[in-house]
Design a protein around this motif. Sequence first.
Motif, PDB file in Angstrom:
ATOM      1  N   GLU A 156     -31.563  62.779  22.143  1.00 13.20           N
ATOM      2  CA  GLU A 156     -30.411  63.663  21.998  1.00 13.20           C
ATOM      3  C   GLU A 156     -30.561  64.952  22.799  1.00 13.20           C
ATOM      4  O   GLU A 156     -29.607  65.724  22.908  1.00 13.20           O
ATOM      5  N   ILE A 157     -31.739  65.183  23.346  1.00 13.11           N
ATOM      6  CA  ILE A 157     -31.971  66.449  24.024  1.00 13.11           C
ATOM      7  C   ILE A 157     -31.163  66.511  25.320  1.00 13.11           C
ATOM      8  O   ILE A 157     -30.998  65.512  26.027  1.00 13.11           O
ATOM      9  N   GLN A 158     -30.620  67.684  25.601  1.00 14.45           N
ATOM     10  CA  GLN A 158     -29.785  67.873  26.780  1.00 14.45           C
ATOM     11  C   GLN A 158     -30.664  68.216  27.982  1.00 14.45           C
ATOM     12  O   GLN A 158     -31.317  69.257  28.020  1.00 14.45           O
ATOM     13  N   LEU A 159     -30.691  67.312  28.946  1.00 18.58           N
ATOM     14  CA  LEU A 159     -31.492  67.511  30.148  1.00 18.58           C
ATOM     15  C   LEU A 159     -30.577  67.544  31.358  1.00 18.58           C
ATOM     16  O   LEU A 159     -29.594  66.810  31.429  1.00 18.58           O
ATOM     17  N   ASP A 160     -30.902  68.401  32.301  1.00 22.87           N
ATOM     18  CA  ASP A 160     -30.133  68.433  33.542  1.00 22.87           C
ATOM     19  C   ASP A 160     -31.073  68.737  34.695  1.00 22.87           C
ATOM     20  O   ASP A 160     -32.150  69.289  34.511  1.00 22.87           O
ATOM     21  N   GLY A 161     -30.673  68.331  35.876  1.00 28.69           N
ATOM     22  CA  GLY A 161     -31.497  68.575  37.050  1.00 28.69           C
ATOM     23  C   GLY A 161     -31.921  67.281  37.705  1.00 28.69           C
ATOM     24  O   GLY A 161     -31.356  66.215  37.462  1.00 28.69           O
ATOM     25  N   THR A 162     -32.938  67.379  38.533  1.00 32.39           N
ATOM     26  CA  THR A 162     -33.465  66.220  39.247  1.00 32.39           C
ATOM     27  C   THR A 162     -34.677  65.680  38.505  1.00 32.39           C
ATOM     28  O   THR A 162     -35.616  66.415  38.218  1.00 32.39           O
ATOM     29  N   PHE A 163     -34.649  64.397  38.179  1.00 34.68           N
ATOM     30  CA  PHE A 163     -35.734  63.792  37.416  1.00 34.68           C
ATOM     31  C   PHE A 163     -36.635  63.006  38.361  1.00 34.68           C
ATOM     32  O   PHE A 163     -36.166  62.178  39.137  1.00 34.68           O
ATOM     33  N   ASN A 164     -37.931  63.264  38.254  1.00 38.85           N
ATOM     34  CA  ASN A 164     -38.878  62.665  39.182  1.00 38.85           C
ATOM     35  C   ASN A 164     -39.853  61.752  38.444  1.00 38.85           C
ATOM     36  O   ASN A 164     -39.466  61.079  37.496  1.00 38.85           O
ATOM     37  N   ASP A 165     -41.100  61.747  38.865  1.00 36.75           N
ATOM     38  CA  ASP A 165     -42.061  60.799  38.301  1.00 36.75           C
ATOM     39  C   ASP A 165     -42.400  61.096  36.844  1.00 36.75           C
ATOM     40  O   ASP A 165     -42.663  60.184  36.063  1.00 36.75           O
ATOM     41  N   PHE A 166     -42.434  62.379  36.490  1.00 36.47           N
ATOM     42  CA  PHE A 166     -42.870  62.776  35.152  1.00 36.47           C
ATOM     43  C   PHE A 166     -41.856  63.718  34.507  1.00 36.47           C
ATOM     44  O   PHE A 166     -41.255  64.552  35.189  1.00 36.47           O
ATOM     45  N   LEU A 167     -41.713  63.580  33.204  1.00 37.86           N
ATOM     46  CA  LEU A 167     -40.915  64.513  32.409  1.00 37.86           C
ATOM     47  C   LEU A 167     -41.832  65.199  31.406  1.00 37.86           C
ATOM     48  O   LEU A 167     -42.575  64.530  30.686  1.00 37.86           O
ATOM     49  N   ILE A 168     -41.798  66.514  31.370  1.00 39.66           N
ATOM     50  CA  ILE A 168     -42.495  67.271  30.332  1.00 39.66           C
ATOM     51  C   ILE A 168     -41.428  67.915  29.462  1.00 39.66           C
ATOM     52  O   ILE A 168     -40.631  68.721  29.943  1.00 39.66           O
ATOM     53  N   ILE A 169     -41.400  67.530  28.207  1.00 43.23           N
ATOM     54  CA  ILE A 169     -40.385  68.036  27.288  1.00 43.23           C
ATOM     55  C   ILE A 169     -41.066  68.847  26.196  1.00 43.23           C
ATOM     56  O   ILE A 169     -41.908  68.335  25.453  1.00 43.23           O
ATOM     57  N   CYS A 170     -40.707  70.101  26.133  1.00 43.05           N
ATOM     58  CA  CYS A 170     -41.245  71.006  25.118  1.00 43.05           C
ATOM     59  C   CYS A 170     -40.176  71.217  24.052  1.00 43.05           C
ATOM     60  O   CYS A 170     -39.051  71.619  24.356  1.00 43.05           O
ATOM     61  N   ILE A 171     -40.523  70.928  22.816  1.00 50.90           N
ATOM     62  CA  ILE A 171     -39.590  71.035  21.705  1.00 50.90           C
ATOM     63  C   ILE A 171     -39.626  72.446  21.122  1.00 50.90           C
ATOM     64  O   ILE A 171     -40.702  73.032  20.957  1.00 50.90           O
ATOM     65  N   LYS A 172     -38.475  72.982  20.813  1.00 46.26           N
ATOM     66  CA  LYS A 172     -38.430  74.297  20.171  1.00 46.26           C
ATOM     67  C   LYS A 172     -38.944  74.158  18.745  1.00 46.26           C
ATOM     68  O   LYS A 172     -38.260  73.640  17.867  1.00 46.26           O
ATOM     69  N   ARG A 173     -40.162  74.621  18.536  1.00 53.08           N
ATOM     70  CA  ARG A 173     -40.818  74.452  17.240  1.00 53.08           C
ATOM     71  C   ARG A 173     -40.824  75.736  16.408  1.00 53.08           C
ATOM     72  O   ARG A 173     -41.539  75.816  15.414  1.00 53.08           O
TER      73      ARG A 173
END
Length: 440
Positions: free
Chosen positions: A342-359
């Motif tokens: 459900e997270i909203q992502l935008d931009g250019t996606f490459n080999d790796f995604l690093i997603i940091c959750i607002k904790r």
Amino acid sequence: MIDLTQFESECNYCYNNINDETLFYCECTLTTCKYHYELHFKLKGCLCLFNVTNENNNLMVNNLVSEDDLTNQVLVHLNKNDDTIVCPHFSGDVDKNVIDILDKQCNECDINDNVWKCLECGYVGCGRNQYGIEGNNHMFNHYKSTDHFRTLSLNSKSDYYLKVYCYKCDYYIKCDLSNINFNTTENRNFNLININLNNSNNNFDKKSIKGITNNFNNCYISTVLHLLSNIYDENLDNHFNVCDYHPIDCFMCQFIKVINGLNKGDKNILNIDPFINIISKSDIFIKYQQYDASEFLYYVFDKFEFYYQKGTIPNLLERLYFNTKKISGTIFFNEFVNNLNEIQLDGTFNDFLIICIKRYNYENHETVKINDPIECDDLVINDEKYSFICSILHEGTVIESGHYLYYDNVNYLIVNDELVNEVIDLTSVKAFSYIYLFRK
């Protein structure tokens, strides 16, 4: 007079040490193994002043220059700069009966996460109070009242690494504990994350995942290094050929050393103190203080850009996407979601995604931790599948303190400083992670 202040018992470029092979000391004050000395000599043409070989636990110094008493100077220097020292205050083994039962709580208070056992009488006391680490100095007070000076850390035990501290030396010491049968794979009861560990299976390849020592409250650094070791580029080593800095003073040299150690080294426990020493000079991250792992991740990204612009490393940043934004020094997170899809992502996606959750949220000018679980599976973005590789977890009530752990989803292992354990129930690990890494 030869300057020995930079001479180490370990290669500046890798984790080969004086117990593994001959070390060479160059006139430009580099300490290298044979491979990296030959590489350095081709590049700089520097003169080797001496080399040191360990023959049956006897250090042999081969003096290649005519300087009186060089051998003795080298041996004295190595003894002073060892990771641990030989304590002069006792002799003999530890009484096994003293530490048959490894208590996990201070005898004087309810602290159970920074506790030490006296190796003289078995008393258990909490350690000193540090930033982000709770402690009431009960073990130190025990030493002052009894003169029992040797203590064993009960929170940093593994098959490979035992921390013994001498209050008289005021340092970690060498101590023969080979006759002690420790229960080194016990469950740790996390305050907010109930991680079910497999303590019966020790057959997994422990060399596939290394532990990292935590001498400076550096778990936020160690876990980020573990995560970034998955974004490996074999061309990184070319930096050694063109770097103008002394490797002890170069962030990228020490970063590559650690990443290589994590990916292809034969050491089960890595010491990253030289890397931390460089970071602490930045005035951004202070030794013994805890910081947000995402903040340190941005710091590393800035270094990636700096060295890429200098032309010494490939463009690592073009291989990954990071979902947070940093504006005028402030990190902005996506709002908390219950499902990563459900997270909203935008931009250019490459080999790796690093997603940091607002904790965490700010309430009444205070940071409040968000401990809600998250549903985490592989992601599909623009018809491309991204597999969940690893994550960083945070234990504690606020991000800037507490403790960070690393989870490897490929081998199902959790890394807690020097300790590596197999995870049985993956649900809680995935659900309560803070930073996730996905690979296309």
